[in-house]
Design a protein around this motif. Structure first.
Motif, PDB file in Angstrom:
ATOM      1  N   CYS A 290      67.735   4.391 -10.478  1.00 44.09           N
ATOM      2  CA  CYS A 290      66.812   4.620 -11.588  1.00 44.09           C
ATOM      3  C   CYS A 290      66.812   6.082 -12.023  1.00 44.09           C
ATOM      4  CB  CYS A 290      65.405   4.171 -11.197  1.00 44.09           C
ATOM      5  SG  CYS A 290      65.239   2.381 -11.026  1.00 44.09           S
ATOM      6  N   ARG A 291      66.907   6.971 -11.068  1.00 47.79           N
ATOM      7  CA  ARG A 291      66.970   8.398 -11.407  1.00 47.79           C
ATOM      8  C   ARG A 291      68.199   8.709 -12.249  1.00 47.79           C
ATOM      9  NH1 ARG A 291      68.068  13.203  -7.003  1.00 47.79           N
ATOM     10  NH2 ARG A 291      68.081  14.973  -8.465  1.00 47.79           N
ATOM     11  N   ARG A 294      67.816   7.331 -15.834  1.00 48.90           N
ATOM     12  CA  ARG A 294      66.989   8.207 -16.679  1.00 48.90           C
ATOM     13  C   ARG A 294      67.752   9.474 -17.069  1.00 48.90           C
ATOM     14  NH1 ARG A 294      63.199   6.300 -12.836  1.00 48.90           N
ATOM     15  NH2 ARG A 294      63.410   8.216 -11.603  1.00 48.90           N
ATOM     16  N   SER A 329      64.075   1.319 -16.401  1.00 53.64           N
ATOM     17  CA  SER A 329      64.613   2.227 -15.380  1.00 53.64           C
ATOM     18  C   SER A 329      63.461   2.782 -14.553  1.00 53.64           C
ATOM     19  CB  SER A 329      65.408   3.368 -16.027  1.00 53.64           C
ATOM     20  OG  SER A 329      64.595   4.142 -16.887  1.00 53.64           O
ATOM     21  N   ASP A 364      67.185   4.485 -23.730  1.00 57.34           N
ATOM     22  CA  ASP A 364      65.778   4.423 -23.318  1.00 57.34           C
ATOM     23  C   ASP A 364      64.850   5.170 -24.286  1.00 57.34           C
ATOM     24  OD1 ASP A 364      66.229   7.083 -22.821  1.00 57.34           O
ATOM     25  OD2 ASP A 364      65.750   7.007 -20.689  1.00 57.34           O
ATOM     26  N   TYR A 379      56.848   6.608 -17.343  1.00 59.46           N
ATOM     27  CA  TYR A 379      58.123   7.292 -17.555  1.00 59.46           C
ATOM     28  C   TYR A 379      57.957   8.803 -17.459  1.00 59.46           C
ATOM     29  CZ  TYR A 379      61.354   3.505 -18.633  1.00 59.46           C
ATOM     30  OH  TYR A 379      62.178   2.419 -18.531  1.00 59.46           O
ATOM     31  N   GLU A 382      57.820   9.699 -13.790  1.00 54.39           N
ATOM     32  CA  GLU A 382      59.120   9.600 -13.125  1.00 54.39           C
ATOM     33  C   GLU A 382      60.034  10.759 -13.542  1.00 54.39           C
ATOM     34  OE1 GLU A 382      60.528   6.948 -11.133  1.00 54.39           O
ATOM     35  OE2 GLU A 382      59.532   5.093 -11.732  1.00 54.39           O
ATOM     36  N   ARG A 383      60.004  11.126 -14.813  1.00 57.50           N
ATOM     37  CA  ARG A 383      60.864  12.220 -15.279  1.00 57.50           C
ATOM     38  C   ARG A 383      60.410  13.568 -14.715  1.00 57.50           C
ATOM     39  NH1 ARG A 383      61.047   9.050 -20.440  1.00 57.50           N
ATOM     40  NH2 ARG A 383      63.154   8.183 -20.520  1.00 57.50           N
ATOM     41  N   ASP A 386      61.914  13.633 -11.402  1.00 59.23           N
ATOM     42  CA  ASP A 386      63.351  13.905 -11.541  1.00 59.23           C
ATOM     43  C   ASP A 386      63.605  15.402 -11.708  1.00 59.23           C
ATOM     44  OD1 ASP A 386      63.746  11.189 -11.429  1.00 59.23           O
ATOM     45  OD2 ASP A 386      63.997  10.944 -13.595  1.00 59.23           O
TER      46      ASP A 386
END
Length: 421
Positions: A290-291, A294, A329, A364, A379, A382-383, A386
């Motif tokens: 998933c990382r 993205r 993702s 995305d 999202y 998560e970003r 990241d």
């Protein structure tokens, strides 16, 4: 070379990892050296120098087995960052001779020197010129296969140049029948054990036996041996045997559009017998997939889970996928589906390999909103994670489950391509 033919090199760095380490340690010049983890006797040998190979050490065998064969063997922990750096430096050397340089692997590269050969004399003279420059600059010895096509250059390197003291060999259409065709069929490019057995059952023992067949006759034999779907494979092998390869050398590493994003991990099956331990690694693989999705700005609508199981006597493998109502993702969405797929198809045997993949990728920049989840907020979170990992390392933020003994994320954070940097 015939007038009008292309002149292509496949240059291979001899025992690349081991050569880099020996060049950095002149005191080991006359010592057998192998690359692996010296602290893990059950780990595998990644590379061995010619001295070590001469004492029976082979790539992919266990460290303890190599030490039994060669007690004086020096095992050095791999430094992948250094090997990548040296590989890129060697690419720059090649680019001084031609702008048509295509990396094939970390230690092999194709060069199309057709347009610049006239500056250096014959193809063999140019090959020796490059060999000497790489050796003086890096301490790494190279072998050069020369041919009018990429497949013949590759074949010239693997089957001939590597076995000659000077490390240079030319294989063209003028000496193909004399040099290549007498070789046993298992020495043909892309022919492994299973395909060798198919060919043997068809009465094909040498590369020449295949090359001399008419394509239609060979296709009929392949259909009888392997089924109706074998025509494309038959044409490929027939062309390889005759040195036919229309593909051009493409300069640089060109990232294309991603069709799938996957991540896998080989495990010690004896340690992954329980579902709760296996699911720790499964989640870690999902996090990485998933990382990366993205990072590339994509989402996947199909989730694939694959596993190989064995208890030492019995073996089983499966690969299953499911299509989601909408692409994603987000780690928790992919993990939920991946774990359910695994539970549904796992036979209960210890697991030696796991793979997770996202397929059917779309951009995305737009996604479906739902009534129950704040997807923009998820999202964004998560970003942010990241970005922290990109700046401070993959282990800057870990899920609590990765702190269990079964977790592998902390170890992999200090590696490139599965090896320590």
């Amino acid at each position: 070379m015939t007038v009008g033919e292309r002149v292509i090199f496949l240059i291979d760095c001899q025992s690349f990892y081991a050569s880099v380490e020996k060049a950095a340690r002149p005191e080991l010049k006359e010592t057998p050296v192998a690359i692996g983890d010296p602290e893990r006797p059950s780990g595998i040998i990644l590379a061995a120098c010619p001295l070590a190979k001469g004492r029976g050490v082979t790539t992919a065998e266990r460290v303890f087995q190599a030490r039994r064969k060669c007690p004086e063997l020096v095992v050095i922990r791999p430094r992948m960052r250094m090997y990548i750096k040296l590989s890129l430096f060697i690419t720059k050397i090649y680019e001084a001779y031609t702008d048509q340089v295509e990396p094939f692997s970390i230690d092999e590269q194709f060069l199309d020197v057709t347009g610049t050969l006239h500056k250096y004399g014959t193809a063999e003279e140019l090959a020796r010129n490059i060999q000497n420059r790489v050796l003086v600059s890096t301490g790494v010895w190279t072998r050069v296969g020369i041919g009018p096509t990429k497949i013949l250059a590759k074949t010239a390197t693997d089957n001939f140049a590597k076995k000659r003291e000077g490390g240079v060999f030319r294989l063209g259409y003028d000496n193909l029948e004399q040099e290549l065709w007498p070789l046993p069929i298992h020495q043909m490019y892309m022919v492994a054990g299973r395909m060798t057995r198919h060919f043997m059952r068809m009465g094909i023992q040498t590369i020449g036996d295949l090359a001399r067949l008419e394509l239609g006759d060979f296709k009929r034999r392949m259909r009888y041996e392997m089924g109706k779907q074998s025509d494309i494979k038959a044409e490929y092998y027939w062309q390889v045997a005759r040195g036919i390869d229309p593909s051009a050398v493409k300069a640089g590493i060109r990232p294309g559009k991603h069709k799938s994003i996957s991540h896998g991990k080989t495990l010690r099956a004896s340690l992954y017998r329980k579902l709760e331990d296996i699911e720790v690694v499964l989640l870690e693989l999902v996090v990485e997939v998933c990382r990366r999705a993205r990072k590339y700005g994509v989402m996947g609508q199909v989730i694939f889970v694959g596993a190989a199981e064995t208890d030492g006597e019995r073996g089983n493998s499966f690969g299953r996928q499911i299509t989601l109502p909408q692409p994603t993702s987000l780690t928790h969405e992919v993990a939920e589906v991946a774990q359910e797929l695994f539970r549904r198809h796992w036979s209960g045997l210890p697991v030696g390999h796991l793979t997770i993949a996202l397929d059917q990728l779309t951009a995305d920049d737009t996604y479906q909103l739902t009534l129950f989840d704040n997807r923009p907020k998820l999202y964004a979170m998560e970003r942010t994670i990241d970005q922290i990992k990109d700046r401070y390392g993959s282990d800057a933020i870990l899920r609590a489950s990765s702190l269990y003994e079964a977790g592998v994320a902390r170890e992999r954070a200090g590696q490139i391509g599965g090896h320590f940097i």
